[in-house]
Structure formats: C-alpha cells, structure tokens
Design a protein around this motif. Structure first.
Motif, PDB file in Angstrom:
ATOM      1  N   VAL A 275      -0.474   9.663  -2.553  1.00  0.00           N
ATOM      2  CA  VAL A 275      -1.646  10.119  -1.798  1.00  0.00           C
ATOM      3  C   VAL A 275      -1.360  10.050  -0.302  1.00  0.00           C
ATOM      4  O   VAL A 275      -1.588  11.010   0.451  1.00  0.00           O
ATOM      5  CB  VAL A 275      -2.889   9.268  -2.146  1.00  0.00           C
ATOM      6  N   PHE A 276      -0.839   8.884   0.140  1.00  0.00           N
ATOM      7  CA  PHE A 276      -0.523   8.710   1.564  1.00  0.00           C
ATOM      8  C   PHE A 276       0.517   9.729   2.012  1.00  0.00           C
ATOM      9  O   PHE A 276       0.380  10.358   3.063  1.00  0.00           O
ATOM     10  CB  PHE A 276      -0.022   7.284   1.800  1.00  0.00           C
ATOM     11  N   ASN A 277       1.561   9.898   1.215  1.00  0.00           N
ATOM     12  CA  ASN A 277       2.652  10.800   1.592  1.00  0.00           C
ATOM     13  C   ASN A 277       2.201  12.256   1.665  1.00  0.00           C
ATOM     14  O   ASN A 277       2.820  13.071   2.368  1.00  0.00           O
ATOM     15  CB  ASN A 277       3.805  10.665   0.596  1.00  0.00           C
TER      16      ASN A 277
ATOM     17  N   LEU B 238       0.814  -1.212   0.000  1.00  0.00           N
ATOM     18  CA  LEU B 238       0.000   0.000   0.000  1.00  0.00           C
ATOM     19  C   LEU B 238       0.851   1.268   0.000  1.00  0.00           C
ATOM     20  O   LEU B 238       0.560   2.234  -0.714  1.00  0.00           O
ATOM     21  CB  LEU B 238      -0.932   0.005   1.222  1.00  0.00           C
ATOM     22  N   LEU B 239       1.943   1.243   0.791  1.00  0.00           N
ATOM     23  CA  LEU B 239       2.730   2.457   0.994  1.00  0.00           C
ATOM     24  C   LEU B 239       3.886   2.611   0.018  1.00  0.00           C
ATOM     25  O   LEU B 239       4.600   3.615   0.058  1.00  0.00           O
ATOM     26  CB  LEU B 239       3.261   2.503   2.434  1.00  0.00           C
ATOM     27  N   ALA B 240       4.095   1.606  -0.851  1.00  0.00           N
ATOM     28  CA  ALA B 240       5.177   1.687  -1.834  1.00  0.00           C
ATOM     29  C   ALA B 240       4.842   2.754  -2.876  1.00  0.00           C
ATOM     30  O   ALA B 240       3.872   2.627  -3.617  1.00  0.00           O
ATOM     31  CB  ALA B 240       5.373   0.326  -2.504  1.00  0.00           C
ATOM     32  N   HIS B 241       5.632   3.817  -2.891  1.00  0.00           N
ATOM     33  CA  HIS B 241       5.470   4.895  -3.883  1.00  0.00           C
ATOM     34  C   HIS B 241       4.038   5.456  -3.872  1.00  0.00           C
ATOM     35  O   HIS B 241       3.464   5.710  -4.930  1.00  0.00           O
ATOM     36  CB  HIS B 241       5.827   4.393  -5.284  1.00  0.00           C
ATOM     37  N   ASN B 242       3.453   5.611  -2.689  1.00  0.00           N
ATOM     38  CA  ASN B 242       2.069   6.071  -2.573  1.00  0.00           C
ATOM     39  C   ASN B 242       2.049   7.587  -2.331  1.00  0.00           C
ATOM     40  O   ASN B 242       2.225   8.058  -1.210  1.00  0.00           O
ATOM     41  CB  ASN B 242       1.361   5.334  -1.430  1.00  0.00           C
TER      42      ASN B 242
ATOM     43  N   LEU C 252       5.690   4.200   9.194  1.00  0.00           N
ATOM     44  CA  LEU C 252       6.878   4.983   8.878  1.00  0.00           C
ATOM     45  C   LEU C 252       7.418   4.624   7.500  1.00  0.00           C
ATOM     46  O   LEU C 252       7.116   3.571   6.942  1.00  0.00           O
ATOM     47  CB  LEU C 252       7.963   4.749   9.937  1.00  0.00           C
ATOM     48  N   ASP C 253       8.268   5.499   6.949  1.00  0.00           N
ATOM     49  CA  ASP C 253       8.873   5.260   5.639  1.00  0.00           C
ATOM     50  C   ASP C 253       9.560   3.905   5.601  1.00  0.00           C
ATOM     51  O   ASP C 253      10.200   3.481   6.576  1.00  0.00           O
ATOM     52  CB  ASP C 253       9.916   6.344   5.319  1.00  0.00           C
ATOM     53  N   ARG C 254       9.442   3.223   4.463  1.00  0.00           N
ATOM     54  CA  ARG C 254      10.100   1.937   4.268  1.00  0.00           C
ATOM     55  C   ARG C 254      11.604   2.139   4.048  1.00  0.00           C
ATOM     56  O   ARG C 254      12.048   3.241   3.705  1.00  0.00           O
ATOM     57  CB  ARG C 254       9.508   1.208   3.057  1.00  0.00           C
ATOM     58  N   ASP C 255      12.383   1.049   4.265  1.00  0.00           N
ATOM     59  CA  ASP C 255      13.806   1.123   3.980  1.00  0.00           C
ATOM     60  C   ASP C 255      14.016   1.071   2.462  1.00  0.00           C
ATOM     61  O   ASP C 255      13.049   0.899   1.699  1.00  0.00           O
ATOM     62  CB  ASP C 255      14.570   0.028   4.724  1.00  0.00           C
ATOM     63  N   PRO C 256      15.261   1.218   1.972  1.00  0.00           N
ATOM     64  CA  PRO C 256      15.485   1.246   0.528  1.00  0.00           C
ATOM     65  C   PRO C 256      15.041  -0.026  -0.204  1.00  0.00           C
ATOM     66  O   PRO C 256      14.920  -0.031  -1.426  1.00  0.00           O
ATOM     67  CB  PRO C 256      17.006   1.428   0.417  1.00  0.00           C
ATOM     68  N   HIS C 257      14.826  -1.105   0.545  1.00  0.00           N
ATOM     69  CA  HIS C 257      14.435  -2.370  -0.076  1.00  0.00           C
ATOM     70  C   HIS C 257      12.931  -2.617   0.030  1.00  0.00           C
ATOM     71  O   HIS C 257      12.442  -3.694  -0.277  1.00  0.00           O
ATOM     72  CB  HIS C 257      15.219  -3.527   0.551  1.00  0.00           C
TER      73      HIS C 257
ATOM     74  N   GLU D 146      -3.136  11.265  12.208  1.00  0.00           N
ATOM     75  CA  GLU D 146      -4.534  10.846  12.308  1.00  0.00           C
ATOM     76  C   GLU D 146      -5.131  10.591  10.917  1.00  0.00           C
ATOM     77  O   GLU D 146      -5.818   9.595  10.693  1.00  0.00           O
ATOM     78  CB  GLU D 146      -5.335  11.917  13.046  1.00  0.00           C
ATOM     79  N   GLY D 147      -4.833  11.489   9.980  1.00  0.00           N
ATOM     80  CA  GLY D 147      -5.330  11.324   8.618  1.00  0.00           C
ATOM     81  C   GLY D 147      -4.717  10.124   7.928  1.00  0.00           C
ATOM     82  O   GLY D 147      -5.391   9.383   7.190  1.00  0.00           O
ATOM     83  N   ARG D 148      -3.436   9.902   8.171  1.00  0.00           N
ATOM     84  CA  ARG D 148      -2.756   8.752   7.576  1.00  0.00           C
ATOM     85  C   ARG D 148      -3.332   7.445   8.118  1.00  0.00           C
ATOM     86  O   ARG D 148      -3.526   6.481   7.376  1.00  0.00           O
ATOM     87  CB  ARG D 148      -1.246   8.835   7.865  1.00  0.00           C
ATOM     88  N   ARG D 149      -3.591   7.432   9.419  1.00  0.00           N
ATOM     89  CA  ARG D 149      -4.158   6.227  10.032  1.00  0.00           C
ATOM     90  C   ARG D 149      -5.534   5.917   9.437  1.00  0.00           C
ATOM     91  O   ARG D 149      -5.838   4.763   9.126  1.00  0.00           O
ATOM     92  CB  ARG D 149      -4.260   6.424  11.545  1.00  0.00           C
ATOM     93  N   GLU D 150      -6.348   6.946   9.256  1.00  0.00           N
ATOM     94  CA  GLU D 150      -7.681   6.753   8.694  1.00  0.00           C
ATOM     95  C   GLU D 150      -7.602   6.263   7.247  1.00  0.00           C
ATOM     96  O   GLU D 150      -8.356   5.375   6.832  1.00  0.00           O
ATOM     97  CB  GLU D 150      -8.461   8.073   8.769  1.00  0.00           C
ATOM     98  N   TYR D 151      -6.650   6.808   6.488  1.00  0.00           N
ATOM     99  CA  TYR D 151      -6.460   6.374   5.099  1.00  0.00           C
ATOM    100  C   TYR D 151      -6.069   4.901   5.047  1.00  0.00           C
ATOM    101  O   TYR D 151      -6.586   4.123   4.229  1.00  0.00           O
ATOM    102  CB  TYR D 151      -5.372   7.227   4.433  1.00  0.00           C
TER     103      TYR D 151
END
Length: 552
Positions: free
Chosen positions: A336-338, A330-334, A375-380, A344-349
């Motif tokens: 909208v999330f970023n 979900l969070l890979a290159h997202n 939190l942000d993912r590592d480089p992998h 609070e908004g991120r949690r709801e999303y």
C-alpha cells in the motif's frame, strides 16, 4: 616523461610482504578449547543450528609434523560494503591454500553472494592475486549485498560448488554477512553437501567484535583516513577561526568510528550514540548541549570548532528509535505504502499508521528528515542511516537555539557552520600496515580451518596490540555470537552487534578528557596521512581503541 598506470605508492606497496603470527610460519596444529554457547537465546539458537552449535574455540599452534593434505578447491565471496584489506584476505587465503598443496584452487564468486547463486565466477591465479596484494577496495571480484537466506539459493550455490569441485566457501563480511555464513554452513551440514563455510570479520564500523575477535578488519585504516581529514579541518578551523565543522562519520549503528577518531584528534565535541540512549536524551537535549558548548567557547573568543557526529545517532535518540522501529515494521513489504505516488501522500499514510507518540515525533522533524526516514530499507530491513543528513539537522536546530539564547542575552558570538560526511573516503583506502598484516593472517587462518574440515567458524586473530609475530591465530564458532532479534517484522537469528561499551576503557578515557578538549584550540591533534614506511611506532600502530582495551 613516461606515464605509468600505477602510482609510486602502488608500486611500492606491491612489494610489501605482510607479517604473520609466528605460529603460522610453518605447519600448524589445531588445539580445541572448551565447547561454546551463544551469547543469548541459547535453546532457540541450538535448535536452529543443531549441526554447528556448541563447537569449540580453536587455536592454531606451530608443529613440526608436516602431514599430507588432500587437494581442495575453495570459493571466496566478498559480501557487503568495502573495507580496506579485503584483497589481502584473499591473497592470504590463496597463499595458505597453495602452501598446503600446490594443486589447490581458489575461485572468486563475482559481485558478492549473488555470484554464488547465479554461477558467476573466475578462477583466481597467481597473476590475478599479485595485481591486488596490499591494495584497497573489493574490485578483484566485486561485492554485493544479496542476502543468503532461501534454500533455493543454497541449492543453486551447492550445484556450482559440486560442478567446480569446491569443498569450502569463505565469506568475507560483517555481522549480517557472517550471519548468512552461519545459516549457509548449517544448511550444507544438514544436507550432507560436503561443503564447508568459513567467515572472516570485515567492517569498518568496528561493531563485529568480542573477546575472541578484537577488531574487524578495515576499522584501523578507515579511522586513520577520517582522522587525517578531521585533523586537516581542525587546522583549517584554527587558522580561519570562523567556522564550526559538523562532521558525520560512517558507522551504521555503533559509534566506534566516532570514538576512535575523537581519541586520535581531540575534537571540541563528539557525540556518542550509546551515551545518548543510556541517558535517554531527547533531540532537544542534544541541541542544548551543542549550543551550551558554542556559547561557552564564544565567551573565550572562539567562534569555531569541531563536532563529530556518529552516522547512526538518530537511531539512538530514544523517541526517534521507537519511531524508526515502528517505521521498519510498517514499511516492511508494504504494498500500500509503495503504491502511493508522492511524498506528501506517503507522509500522511505514515502519520495515520503510527502510534500517537511516534506520530508527534515524526511530525516535529523537518520534512527532509522525515522523507529520508521513509526511504527504502536496506536488504536487512534497516533504515539507511547513511542517507539521513543528521549533521544538517543538528546545524539547523542549533542555529535556532542560539538565536533564542542571543535574544535572551545568553550568547554573543557568531555561528557559521560547515557540514561534512566522511564515509566512502575510508572504505577503499590502501590498507595500513596493521590491516595489511591482519587481513593476510585472517586469510591464512581460513585455509587452515578448511584443511582441518571445519565449518561454521569465523577466523580470529588476537593479541593485536603486540607485534604481528606474537598474534594468536584461531577460529570461533559463529553460533557463539548469535542471538535472536527482530528483523523485517520477524524474529530472526543474527550476530549481536558490539556497541560502544560505556564502562569500557576507550569511552572512559574519552569521558575523562572531553571537557578539557572542549576548551580553546590547544588540544587538537593532527594525525596526518597513513605512513607505510619508517618507524614501527608510526607505521604499525594499532588503533587507540585496541591500545586502551588491551594494554595493561
């Protein structure tokens, strides 16, 4: 008193001459074994690596033939997190190259793989190398986590190598870094650049291992450092008799560090992530197990103890693992999330985007843990488990569980907990004799593989429970360790991580004794600090894991 810029130990360690396998004390010959295949997904890996797939395992043997070797220049990269012994790999590589020809040169790319791409380097000389022999850390040239996966990066690297006359690159790193080495080797072979690529197995996590790579360097030293600290804490607990110490130990995915430290110190409890996954334990199951241990010890008058927690535990709890995999995708290159400005908004999303089952799990977690999972993912593309305070989660949930048990008359003790995280304390320690010798040998092997024109190999030293003179040196094709896994939402070739084998001798020994260690305070072991001089049984001893795996 005159002050010195170096400690007595630093001065003494500079004089230490690492031991080498007997076969490497003079000219060597390469003996090639059978052709290899990847551990899985053979056809796919073969298509992706047509030039470096299927090579033979190599063993180095002593020879009396001193053949002339051409002058070469080599570049070296420290990649990923630090591990004790990295400087000795570079020293061994330097000495091996100079032994082959005094005009050979070694360049160090600065700041990790980015140094190759950005053309930042220094020439490593005797004066520089001698300052770093047998020392911890990666500060000789620095390290970094830049991922090499783009042809533009490869081409920039080739350009500086051609400019400097570099014939080969040595990448010192873990499974992800050596995956990069494998991809780089294939690209350079496909494009006839004339640049070889050799890897070296580094990671304190201990998860870069197989039948040809018995252990990764740094694991020995880091575990000895952590075990000293655990022993000290257990002595303190046994003295004050009033605290439970929850100790989280570094090890991104596998529980090798936690298991090794348990074997060295005999804590009252050690959670093994791989067992949690195998038994499909829920978070509630784990809390019940901890509470049951504490209640049983309280009945015997012990309101203190030690509990080891592997860093990657949360990823192995099946319900949470599914959640994390969904979050990674979900969070890979997202974008909208970023772009969402608050937690609070991120949690709801996230809650609205997850499957119903994972949404329930995510919502049940404390807000702090949920935030850490976002939190942000590592480089992998992986969640940064080192930032997830699992030990605090376990303490809080155990506290509530014990309160419930006390209300029902099932528990009458006192529970006071202290949390610890041991990670960076072990990554740059002065390497043990084992790691100093092992790493120096790995560097020497790399020089021999380069001299023989090999590429796409990782250095290998086996027979490690024997004295260094009896070690078996060689090289293993990196493709042999590859499989296909999902990363950043895509299927990619990567080196397969080696997790704790629940049928293996180290875990079986632990499983046979843990109930005994859970009781009382008579089984604690206090390893003390790493010893560098004196009896070999104290100074040169390998890990308990290696001894259990390879002793008859």
């Amino acid at each position: 008193m005159k002050m010195n810029d170096k400690s007595p130990l630093q001065i003494e360690r500079a004089l230490y001459q690492p031991k080498l396998p007997e076969a490497m004390k003079g000219p060597v010959a390469l003996k090639e074994g059978a052709k290899t295949t990847s551990v899985a997904d053979q056809e796919t890996i073969k298509k992706l690596f047509p030039n470096t797939y299927g090579q033979s395992v190599i063993t180095l043997e002593k020879t009396n033939n001193q053949s002339a070797t051409p002058v070469v220049s080599v570049g070296v990269i420290l990649s990923g997190g630090q591990a004790p012994g990295g400087h000795n790999v570079i020293a061994g590589l330097f000495d091996g190259l100079k032994k082959l020809h005094p005009d050979n040169k070694l360049y160090g790319f600065l700041g990790g793989p980015s140094g190759l791409v950005e053309h930042k380097y220094i020439e490593l000389t005797h004066e520089i190398i001698d300052e770093y022999r047998n020392t911890g850390g990666f500060d000789i040239i620095g390290s970094g986590r830049t991922k090499l996966e783009d042809p533009e990066q490869f081409d920039k690297g080739a350009a500086i190598c051609h400019q400097l006359g570099i014939n080969a690159i040595v990448i010192i790193g873990g499974d992800d870094s050596n995956t990069n080495a494998c991809i780089l080797a294939e690209y350079y072979a496909q494009n006839n650049t004339g640049i070889q690529v050799i890897g070296c197995p580094k990671t304190i996590d201990g998860d870069l291992k197989n039948e040809m790579i018995e252990t990764s360097f740094g694991f020995d030293t880091a575990c000895k450092v952590y075990s000293e600290l655990i022993g000290n804490i257990q002595r303190d607990a046994n003295s004050s008799k009033k605290y439970y110490h929850f100790i989280r130990l570094m090890g991104r995915s596998a529980s090798h560090i936690a298991l090794e430290c348990a074997l060295q110190t005999h804590p009252n409890m050690c959670i093994i992530s791989e067992e949690v996954e195998e038994k499909k334990m829920t978070l509630r199951d784990i809390i019940n197990q901890i509470a049951k241990l504490i209640a049983a010890r309280a009945k015997e008058g012990y309101n203190f103890g030690s509990i080891l927690v592997p860093e990657g535990l949360i990823e192995f709890i099946p319900e949470v693992k599914v959640l994390i995999n969904e979050l990674n995708d979900l969070l890979a290159h997202n974008g909208v999330f970023n772009a969402i400005p608050n937690d609070e908004g991120r949690r709801e999303y996230v809650l609205q985007s997850l499957t119903p089952q994972s949404a329930v799990v995510f919502e049940s977690l404390p807000l702090s843990i949920g935030k850490q999972l976002m939190l942000d993912r590592d480089p992998h593309g992986n969640v940064q488990v080192s930032l997830i305070e699992t030990e605090k989660l376990l303490i809080e949930m155990t506290k509530y569980r014990l309160a419930e048990m006390k209300a029902r008359g099932e528990y009458k003790g006192k529970f006071q907990a202290v949390n610890h995280f041991f990670g960076y304390e072990g990554r740059c320690a002065t390497p043990s004799n084992f790691d100093a010798d092992y790493c120096y040998s790995l560097g020497n092997v790399a020089s021999s593989l380069i001299s023989a024109g090999k590429t796409g190999y990782i250095t290998s030293i086996r027979n490690l429970i024997k004295p260094a003179s009896e070690w078996i040196a060689g090289g293993v094709p990196i493709t042999m360790m590859m499989n296909i896994e999902r990363r950043h939402g895509k299927e990619k070739p990567v080196i397969r991580k080696a997790l704790v084998d629940l049928k293996g001798k180290p875990f079986q020994f632990f499983a046979q004794h843990r109930d005994e260690w859970a009781k009382g305070n008579k089984h604690y072991i206090f390893p003390g600090p790493i010893q560098y001089g004196g009896s070999a049984i104290v100074c040169d001893q390998p890990t308990k894991t290696l001894l259990l795996e390879y002793e008859d």
